[in-house]
Design an enzyme around this catalytic site. Sequence first.
Site, PDB file in Angstrom:
ATOM      1  N   HIS A   1    -117.001  30.246 126.628  1.00 54.10           N
ATOM      2  CA  HIS A   1    -116.915  29.176 127.616  1.00 54.10           C
ATOM      3  C   HIS A   1    -115.824  29.428 128.649  1.00 54.10           C
ATOM      4  CE1 HIS A   1    -113.265  27.578 125.644  1.00 54.10           C
ATOM      5  NE2 HIS A   1    -113.872  27.904 124.514  1.00 54.10           N
ATOM      6  N   ASP A   2    -116.141  29.066 129.870  1.00 51.14           N
ATOM      7  CA  ASP A   2    -115.191  29.066 130.988  1.00 51.14           C
ATOM      8  C   ASP A   2    -114.724  30.457 131.405  1.00 51.14           C
ATOM      9  OD1 ASP A   2    -114.932  26.070 131.077  1.00 51.14           O
ATOM     10  OD2 ASP A   2    -114.108  26.416 129.085  1.00 51.14           O
TER      11      ASP A   2
ATOM     12  N   GLY B   1    -112.579  32.298 125.155  1.00 54.29           N
ATOM     13  CA  GLY B   1    -112.690  31.371 126.269  1.00 54.29           C
ATOM     14  C   GLY B   1    -111.685  31.637 127.370  1.00 54.29           C
TER      15      GLY B   1
END
Length: 272
Positions: A134-135, A152
């Site tokens: 994520h991200d 992440g």
Amino acid sequence: MSASSKSSTATVSAPEIHPTSIIDPGAYVPASCRIGPFCVIGPEVELGEHCELISHVALQGPATLGSHNRIFPFASVGLPPQDLKFQGENTRLEIGDHNLIREFVTIHRGTAGGGGVTRIGSHCLIMAYAHIAHDCVIGDHVIMANAATLAGHVTVEEWATVGALCPVHQFCRIGAYAYVGGGTTITQDVLPFSKTSAAREVRAYGVNALGLERRGFSKQRIAKIHHAYRLLLNSKLNTSQALAKLRAERNPGEDVAMLIRFIESSERGVIK
């Protein structure tokens, strides 16, 4: 949603979708796309022109993919992040054009606390078993080799290469045009233009005698190989001198002759 239903000004033929695939009505798949067998495309997924899902691809949204992306079997793209704080917020995945996403790759959407978006640029090669958490933000022309793993919030800048089996700690950056050698654990930022690698303290620890016994090698054959290894690894001779001495010996045996040929034909050098 087909291309024809999204545009009211033109009539467009339906995309090529295998009958075993499931496409949510809330997804947009242009007529130029090809969806192979056993794919699942969820709502709020928008594909660009000429994308191909070869087979067994799971694609969830919100996610936007540009044109000419190819996704190979068993890739999971746009699924929720592996973050215990994630509570189903409306986060996204954005992917550019002309990317190759190979088998068993996992790419997750962003989190609310990380900006809400995972971004991948264009012309990237993401090899089998790679993971983009994520991200993360991935620039253009990035190569992620097999099983490269981004935690992440990692940034990989344009033209960087992350080698096979490399874990990258969260919030780290890989600078533009950097090359990270395979098996290197990254816990700090990698300089642009650099070659960065873990120490390669690899050595040969002698003969695989037990394995040779199990393959039916006699004690005499193994003894000759042991003798050759003592010259190669434990004497004060360099490799060329050890090979010369082995060649000069009387009846070294076919196994040692094979060992000599192997070393002499090496283009990258041998591990000693």
